[in-house]
Design a protein around this motif. Structure first.
Motif, PDB file in Angstrom:
ATOM      1  N   ALA A  47      62.684  -4.736 -44.277  1.00 31.56           N
ATOM      2  CA  ALA A  47      62.837  -5.079 -45.700  1.00 31.56           C
ATOM      3  C   ALA A  47      61.791  -4.350 -46.542  1.00 31.56           C
ATOM      4  O   ALA A  47      62.088  -3.871 -47.650  1.00 31.56           O
ATOM      5  CB  ALA A  47      62.708  -6.594 -45.884  1.00 31.56           C
ATOM      6  N   ARG A  48      60.571  -4.247 -46.016  1.00 33.55           N
ATOM      7  CA  ARG A  48      59.514  -3.532 -46.763  1.00 33.55           C
ATOM      8  C   ARG A  48      59.832  -2.038 -46.858  1.00 33.55           C
ATOM      9  O   ARG A  48      59.606  -1.416 -47.904  1.00 33.55           O
ATOM     10  CB  ARG A  48      58.159  -3.758 -46.089  1.00 33.55           C
ATOM     11  CG  ARG A  48      57.638  -5.182 -46.233  1.00 33.55           C
ATOM     12  CD  ARG A  48      56.167  -5.273 -45.876  1.00 33.55           C
ATOM     13  NE  ARG A  48      55.920  -5.043 -44.462  1.00 33.55           N
ATOM     14  CZ  ARG A  48      55.960  -5.997 -43.530  1.00 33.55           C
ATOM     15  NH1 ARG A  48      56.247  -7.246 -43.862  1.00 33.55           N
ATOM     16  NH2 ARG A  48      55.703  -5.703 -42.274  1.00 33.55           N
ATOM     17  N   LEU A  49      60.360  -1.476 -45.777  1.00 35.72           N
ATOM     18  CA  LEU A  49      60.761  -0.066 -45.804  1.00 35.72           C
ATOM     19  C   LEU A  49      61.881   0.157 -46.815  1.00 35.72           C
ATOM     20  O   LEU A  49      61.895   1.164 -47.538  1.00 35.72           O
ATOM     21  CB  LEU A  49      61.228   0.376 -44.416  1.00 35.72           C
ATOM     22  CG  LEU A  49      60.173   0.780 -43.383  1.00 35.72           C
ATOM     23  CD1 LEU A  49      60.857   1.208 -42.092  1.00 35.72           C
ATOM     24  CD2 LEU A  49      59.320   1.924 -43.908  1.00 35.72           C
ATOM     25  N   HIS A  50      62.834  -0.773 -46.853  1.00 36.97           N
ATOM     26  CA  HIS A  50      63.979  -0.671 -47.763  1.00 36.97           C
ATOM     27  C   HIS A  50      63.494  -0.647 -49.218  1.00 36.97           C
ATOM     28  O   HIS A  50      63.942   0.181 -50.026  1.00 36.97           O
ATOM     29  CB  HIS A  50      64.914  -1.856 -47.526  1.00 36.97           C
ATOM     30  CG  HIS A  50      66.188  -1.790 -48.294  1.00 36.97           C
ATOM     31  ND1 HIS A  50      67.196  -0.881 -48.022  1.00 36.97           N
ATOM     32  CD2 HIS A  50      66.630  -2.532 -49.357  1.00 36.97           C
ATOM     33  CE1 HIS A  50      68.201  -1.059 -48.859  1.00 36.97           C
ATOM     34  NE2 HIS A  50      67.881  -2.057 -49.686  1.00 36.97           N
ATOM     35  N   LEU A  51      62.538  -1.524 -49.533  1.00 36.07           N
ATOM     36  CA  LEU A  51      62.013  -1.582 -50.891  1.00 36.07           C
ATOM     37  C   LEU A  51      61.202  -0.318 -51.209  1.00 36.07           C
ATOM     38  O   LEU A  51      61.292   0.231 -52.327  1.00 36.07           O
ATOM     39  CB  LEU A  51      61.138  -2.822 -51.068  1.00 36.07           C
ATOM     40  CG  LEU A  51      60.516  -3.021 -52.455  1.00 36.07           C
ATOM     41  CD1 LEU A  51      61.608  -3.088 -53.532  1.00 36.07           C
ATOM     42  CD2 LEU A  51      59.658  -4.280 -52.480  1.00 36.07           C
ATOM     43  N   ALA A  52      60.427   0.161 -50.230  1.00 40.72           N
ATOM     44  CA  ALA A  52      59.655   1.392 -50.436  1.00 40.72           C
ATOM     45  C   ALA A  52      60.580   2.570 -50.698  1.00 40.72           C
ATOM     46  O   ALA A  52      60.281   3.436 -51.541  1.00 40.72           O
ATOM     47  CB  ALA A  52      58.782   1.673 -49.216  1.00 40.72           C
TER      48      ALA A  52
END
Length: 529
Positions: A473-478
């Motif tokens: 999820a953090r990668l997706h937002l980044a």
């Protein structure tokens, strides 16, 4: 000289010279008594019944010796000692006792067990009852061999073998399984023209000692090790090598099973402890990793792999002050892991916002960790937080040069150029970061699939998958943020079509949909004008 005085029934020496004299007399008496005892034992006459009984003990001890596993060798050692005490066939039993002591010591070094009582006993025995000079030289060489330590960085000092012992072992390698084992231990990677390994395999193909030594080598697969264990279940020490190979294959639950069994049997094996710690690190179970690292350090305070593992676990537990304190211990040992230690010091000082200290240590890390993009990426972050844009730019570019898949460095370069209002270059790097994150997301999804199909138990599997999904999820937002920032950069640079493309990509991310649609409207208005 003053005479000794007495108090009650105790003799009290009144001068150092008197105490020294008594010590020498006592030592001489002990030595003479030992020699007399040995002489009496060797000359003692045994009855035919005693000889038959001792013959049976010798035969059983020899069978245990050739059985070759650690616990059989230990039992053989006990029986050979008993035979010597009873004055049985002293010369042949002495030789076999020394061979058994040698094999037990080497087995403990292979497992990295730090105490070597069998070596100490053999040296004491040789001091009391000298045999051929080669045995003393051999044990001196064995004593200098390092523990075969394995760990996070797999550091093992090179072997330094007395040339005379080296020649002795090479000469005798094909005469017995004992000398063949020594050859395989002393020369794991022999020069091609001196390689006796093929001949050893052929000559001693039925020897369990040699089969074990060859099976426990790093070149054997987990399937081959498991087959050996199924046929020869007494070799409990092979559990470690089986667990290690399974860990390399990513079969974490099976690896843990065998490593835990090995740990129960050999609780002081540094190799088993550190490999278990490595397994927990891979499972992101940092508290368990830390406990095992501490256990290893208690056994060997200067064990660099365990100290490095402790630093890493403490770092991921956000216990930064403790990580720094442990890193200083490792740094004081010197010589090895100076790059890694300075890297983790820089990481933890950066986390504490102690930027000057962080910069000092990351600069030191660069001197040792040649070609590590992570070092330059961290250096760039520190420089950026110091508002040193030129230094940040230089380090992030070097990180990307070393590893084009370093997505955070590409993102950070976008930030560096946006702060300098170099909008086009900023947009290009943000776009590169967004495309890079796509590859990372695919890799992480594959990792999640592998965990789902792994042999981990249910609760552990669920916990680890939840962690990975949070990372995803953090990668997706980044990635979405990268596309949005790229769109803004292109817009500010007046490259409207490129801006529209990036804004459209950003609009597919829920958290950025509103901002992206607003930007799309502004871009379209500019295009109309």
């Amino acid at each position: 000289m003053k005479r000794p005085t007495t108090r009650g029934d105790k003799l009290i020496l009144s001068s150092p010279s008197s105490r020294l004299a008594l010590f020498l007399v006592t030592t001489l008496f002990t030595l003479l008594f030992s020699l007399l005892l040995a002489s009496c034992i060797s000359q003692a006459k045994l009855s035919p019944a005693q000889i038959r009984q001792l013959n049976q003990v010798y035969q059983e001890a020899s069978r245990l010796f050739h059985q070759g596993d650690y616990f059989s060798l230990r039992e053989a050692h006990t029986r050979f000692q008993s035979l010597l005490e009873q004055g049985y066939r002293s010369s042949s039993v002495q030789a076999r006792l020394l061979e058994t002591s040698t094999l037990l010591t080497l087995r403990e070094k292979e497992l990295a067990i730090p105490h070597h009582k069998f070596l100490a006993q053999a040296k004491y025995f040789l001091a009391q009852f000298p045999t051929s000079p080669e045995w003393s030289s051999l044990f001196q060489t064995i004593e200098t061999l390092p523990l075969e330590l394995k760990g996070f960085a797999n550091d093992m000092p090179g072997r330094k073998i007395n040339p005379k012992i080296s020649q002795l072992v090479e000469t005798k390698a094909l005469t017995s399984s004992f000398w063949a084992y020594l050859y395989l231990h002393f020369f794991p990677y022999p020069q091609e023209e001196k390689n006796l390994k093929p001949q050893i395999e052929k000559t001693f193909r039925d020897s369990l000692l040699i089969k074990y030594k060859l099976t426990s080598s790093s070149s054997k697969s987990s399937e081959e090790i498991a087959q050996f264990l199924q046929a020869h279940s007494s070799f409990k020490e092979i559990y470690f090598f089986l667990g290690s190979q399974l860990l390399k294959q990513g079969r974490l639950s099976a690896a843990e099973k065998w490593l835990k069994l090995a740990h129960e049997i050999f609780p002081d094996s540094l190799n088993i402890i550190i490999t278990l710690s490595q397994l927990h690190f891979r499972l992101e179970e940092f508290q368990e990793c830390l406990a095992l690292s501490n256990q290893a350090i208690n056994l060997k305070p200067d064990f660099r792999d365990a100290l490095l593992g402790k630093v890493m676990c403490l770092t991921y537990l956000a216990r930064h002050e403790e990580a720094i304190a442990t890193a200083w211990q490792l740094l004081k040992l010197g010589y090895y892991y100076l790059g890694e230690t300075n890297y983790w010091l820089a990481w933890n000082f950066h986390a504490l916002n102690q930027l000057d200290d962080a910069w000092q240590h990351i600069e030191q890390a660069k001197k040792y960790l040649i070609g590590w993009n992570e070092v330059y990426s961290l250096a760039g972050k520190i420089a950026l937080d110091q508002n040193n844009l030129s230094e940040a730019e230089k380090n992030f570019k070097e990180a990307l040069k070393l590893n084009p898949a370093d997505c955070p460095s590409a993102f950070s370069l976008g930030k560096v150029y946006s702060q300098g209002e170099n909008w086009k270059i900023s947009a290009i790097y943000y776009q590169q970061a967004g495309e890079c994150y796509e590859h990372q997301k695919k890799a992480l999804k594959q990792e999640i699939n592998e965990i789902q199909s792994s042999d981990l138990d249910g609760s552990r599997k669920i916990r680890l998958i939840q962690k990975k999904k949070s990372q995803l999820a953090r990668l997706h937002l980044a990635q979405g943020t990268s596309f949005y920032n790229s769109a803004a950069g292109y817009f500010n640079a007046g490259l409207l079509q490129e801006a529209l493309k990036m804004a459209d990509s950003a609009s597919h991310y829920a958290q950025l949909k509103g901002k992206s649609n607003e930007l799309i409207m502004r871009i379209k208005e500019e295009i109309k004008d």
